[in-house]
Write a protein that holds these residues in place. Sequence first.
Motif, PDB file in Angstrom:
ATOM      1  N   VAL A  69       0.857  -1.181   0.000  1.00 52.12           N
ATOM      2  CA  VAL A  69       0.000   0.000   0.000  1.00 52.12           C
ATOM      3  C   VAL A  69       0.897   1.236   0.000  1.00 52.12           C
ATOM      4  N   PRO A  70       1.012   1.942  -1.131  1.00 50.35           N
ATOM      5  CA  PRO A  70       1.811   3.171  -1.165  1.00 50.35           C
ATOM      6  C   PRO A  70       1.132   4.277  -0.363  1.00 50.35           C
ATOM      7  N   ARG A  71       1.967   5.144   0.232  1.00 48.71           N
ATOM      8  CA  ARG A  71       1.426   6.186   1.105  1.00 48.71           C
ATOM      9  C   ARG A  71       2.308   7.430   1.046  1.00 48.71           C
ATOM     10  N   LEU A 196      -2.682   7.776 -17.215  1.00 48.66           N
ATOM     11  CA  LEU A 196      -3.277   6.551 -16.689  1.00 48.66           C
ATOM     12  C   LEU A 196      -2.918   6.369 -15.214  1.00 48.66           C
ATOM     13  N   PHE A 197      -1.675   6.669 -14.873  1.00 47.95           N
ATOM     14  CA  PHE A 197      -1.238   6.469 -13.491  1.00 47.95           C
ATOM     15  C   PHE A 197      -1.722   7.587 -12.564  1.00 47.95           C
ATOM     16  N   VAL A 198      -1.900   8.798 -13.090  1.00 46.84           N
ATOM     17  CA  VAL A 198      -2.431   9.881 -12.257  1.00 46.84           C
ATOM     18  C   VAL A 198      -3.879   9.552 -11.886  1.00 46.84           C
ATOM     19  N   GLY A 199      -4.168   9.555 -10.611  1.00 44.90           N
ATOM     20  CA  GLY A 199      -5.512   9.222 -10.151  1.00 44.90           C
ATOM     21  C   GLY A 199      -5.751   7.747  -9.945  1.00 44.90           C
ATOM     22  N   SER A 200      -4.721   6.916 -10.109  1.00 41.15           N
ATOM     23  CA  SER A 200      -4.916   5.462  -9.968  1.00 41.15           C
ATOM     24  C   SER A 200      -4.780   4.988  -8.530  1.00 41.15           C
ATOM     25  N   GLU A 201      -4.511   5.899  -7.603  1.00 42.92           N
ATOM     26  CA  GLU A 201      -4.526   5.613  -6.165  1.00 42.92           C
ATOM     27  C   GLU A 201      -3.573   4.485  -5.765  1.00 42.92           C
ATOM     28  N   GLY A 202      -2.437   4.391  -6.441  1.00 39.53           N
ATOM     29  CA  GLY A 202      -1.452   3.388  -6.080  1.00 39.53           C
ATOM     30  C   GLY A 202      -1.824   1.974  -6.441  1.00 39.53           C
ATOM     31  N   THR A 203      -2.816   1.787  -7.305  1.00 43.69           N
ATOM     32  CA  THR A 203      -3.260   0.443  -7.669  1.00 43.69           C
ATOM     33  C   THR A 203      -2.519  -0.130  -8.872  1.00 43.69           C
ATOM     34  N   LEU A 204      -1.766   0.701  -9.584  1.00 45.03           N
ATOM     35  CA  LEU A 204      -1.093   0.241 -10.801  1.00 45.03           C
ATOM     36  C   LEU A 204       0.423   0.274 -10.700  1.00 45.03           C
ATOM     37  N   GLY A 205       0.969   1.043  -9.789  1.00 37.47           N
ATOM     38  CA  GLY A 205       2.409   1.174  -9.646  1.00 37.47           C
ATOM     39  C   GLY A 205       2.737   2.227  -8.603  1.00 37.47           C
ATOM     40  N   LEU A 453      -0.921  -6.942  -6.517  1.00 39.91           N
ATOM     41  CA  LEU A 453       0.048  -6.604  -5.483  1.00 39.91           C
ATOM     42  C   LEU A 453      -0.167  -5.213  -4.911  1.00 39.91           C
ATOM     43  N   PHE A 454      -0.530  -4.262  -5.788  1.00 42.20           N
ATOM     44  CA  PHE A 454      -0.604  -2.864  -5.379  1.00 42.20           C
ATOM     45  C   PHE A 454      -1.990  -2.473  -4.869  1.00 42.20           C
ATOM     46  N   ASN A 455      -2.043  -2.102  -3.606  1.00 46.06           N
ATOM     47  CA  ASN A 455      -3.231  -1.528  -2.974  1.00 46.06           C
ATOM     48  C   ASN A 455      -4.509  -2.309  -3.289  1.00 46.06           C
ATOM     49  N   PRO A 456      -4.522  -3.603  -3.068  1.00 42.78           N
ATOM     50  CA  PRO A 456      -5.731  -4.382  -3.366  1.00 42.78           C
ATOM     51  C   PRO A 456      -6.911  -3.922  -2.523  1.00 42.78           C
ATOM     52  N   GLY A 457      -8.070  -3.869  -3.135  1.00 46.84           N
ATOM     53  CA  GLY A 457      -9.280  -3.444  -2.424  1.00 46.84           C
ATOM     54  C   GLY A 457      -9.554  -1.963  -2.508  1.00 46.84           C
ATOM     55  N   SER A 458      -8.632  -1.201  -3.062  1.00 40.52           N
ATOM     56  CA  SER A 458      -8.891   0.224  -3.254  1.00 40.52           C
ATOM     57  C   SER A 458      -9.501   0.424  -4.639  1.00 40.52           C
ATOM     58  N   MET A 459     -10.430   1.323  -4.758  1.00 41.98           N
ATOM     59  CA  MET A 459     -11.170   1.675  -5.985  1.00 41.98           C
ATOM     60  C   MET A 459     -12.201   0.602  -6.351  1.00 41.98           C
TER      61      MET A 459
END
Length: 462
Positions: A69-71, A196-205, A453-459
């Motif tokens: 979970v990136p923060r 694509l990555f802007v606004g992805s809430e840490g779910t893609l990278g 792997l990245f932030n599962p369960g978010s979005m």
Amino acid sequence: MSDDALVTRLRAELGKDAVLTDTDVTAAYSRDMMPLAPVGTPLAVVLPADVEQVQAVVRACAEAKVPIVPRGAGSGLSGAANAIDGCVVLVLTKLNQIVEIDAGNRLAVVQPGVVNLDFRNAVEKNGLFYPPDPSSYDWCTIGGNLSTNAGGLCCVKYGVTTDSVLGLEVVLADGSLLKTGRRTVKGVAGYDLARLFVGSEGTLGVITQATVALKPLPQAPATLVAGFTSTAAAGEAVARVVREGLVPSLMEIMDATSIKAAETYLRTDIGAGSDCQALLLCQSDSGGEVARRELAALEQICLDCGSDMTYATDDLAEGNMLLQARRVVLTALETYGVWLTDDVCVPRTRIAELIAGCQRISEEVGLRIAVVGHAGDGNMHPTIVYSPDSEDEFARAQRAFDAILEVGMSLGGTVTGEHGVGKIKREWLEREIGPVGLRVHREIKRALDPENLFNPGSMFAM
């Protein structure tokens, strides 16, 4: 790889002091500012110091199949940075370098841990301006702004975070470093992966660096405040401003509840009057005679729409004092209890209907709801106040939160204008984008993060 083996490896890669496992310490990194969002207990909190250490963390977690979970600073309001049980929270605040300010090309290269206000101050010394200014700009980080596509008070003229992004460096799920975007004004080579990555809430990278466009430093703003005895009249004034093509650098709205809270907190009378139901705050940063003409046109529209109080000033200190009433609303509401702030964006012609809907919901649940927002783009922040000691009031606040989203969608709006989906609006995202939209989201997620792997369960859920 066992959990103990993973922690041992992380300490070998980052150093012992950069890997935290004491639950009393990790709890402070486990959630953001949204009380509704679920939160788990992380296996560890890691604080890498450079991109190579970020890559090492991602590779180690990928091998162990442990989620990340990136923060950033934790100023978010959607639970997007909240830990899940057994995860590694990847804190990026040590990546805090402004790598480059290129005044000639009006761009900068910045790491994710830089605080928004510090960055704005740094580029200002070069005669430049970074527009995105979330309300938490004095402590939120650029990485968090990128991950949620944050906005702020200046969006009406300058857009949101993505409108300033030229390129990104992102650590992908296999630990490789993707460099996407450009340093040029124009560029259409390939897919626009940066957006694509802007606004992805840490779910893609994990974003480790951004190249952002800067603006020339605007003139000191001139300020207009206008009071209305009805929200409908204030809403009509906003619609007229848009129809007539005026683009102030700032146009904010406050309802009666937020006005009273701000006045009480600041111990001042901002001139709204006891009958004021809505206040518009506008600024022009065009400078000189142009700004005076813009404010005069804005003032005339407000008067034509029924404003019974207007006041304009080009004194910077006085303007900042007036704007402070808008900026302190959330703090002011803490006088009455704890707050739960929502984030809906509606067509600008329907702002008054949203405020009226919030007033109705307030009466139904028996809780104070204050509405402030960015009138220039229709992004409203209804804020529900409840007692921290009352489970019943908290439950009513939750009902109000969802009811406000329902009203926003019924007015042709979206369930989030700038705070993001996170872990509290997943079902609302599905309702808004529909099954085909959700399928495409999941396919993109699988393509970039096949192991989730990245932030599962978010979005959204996979």
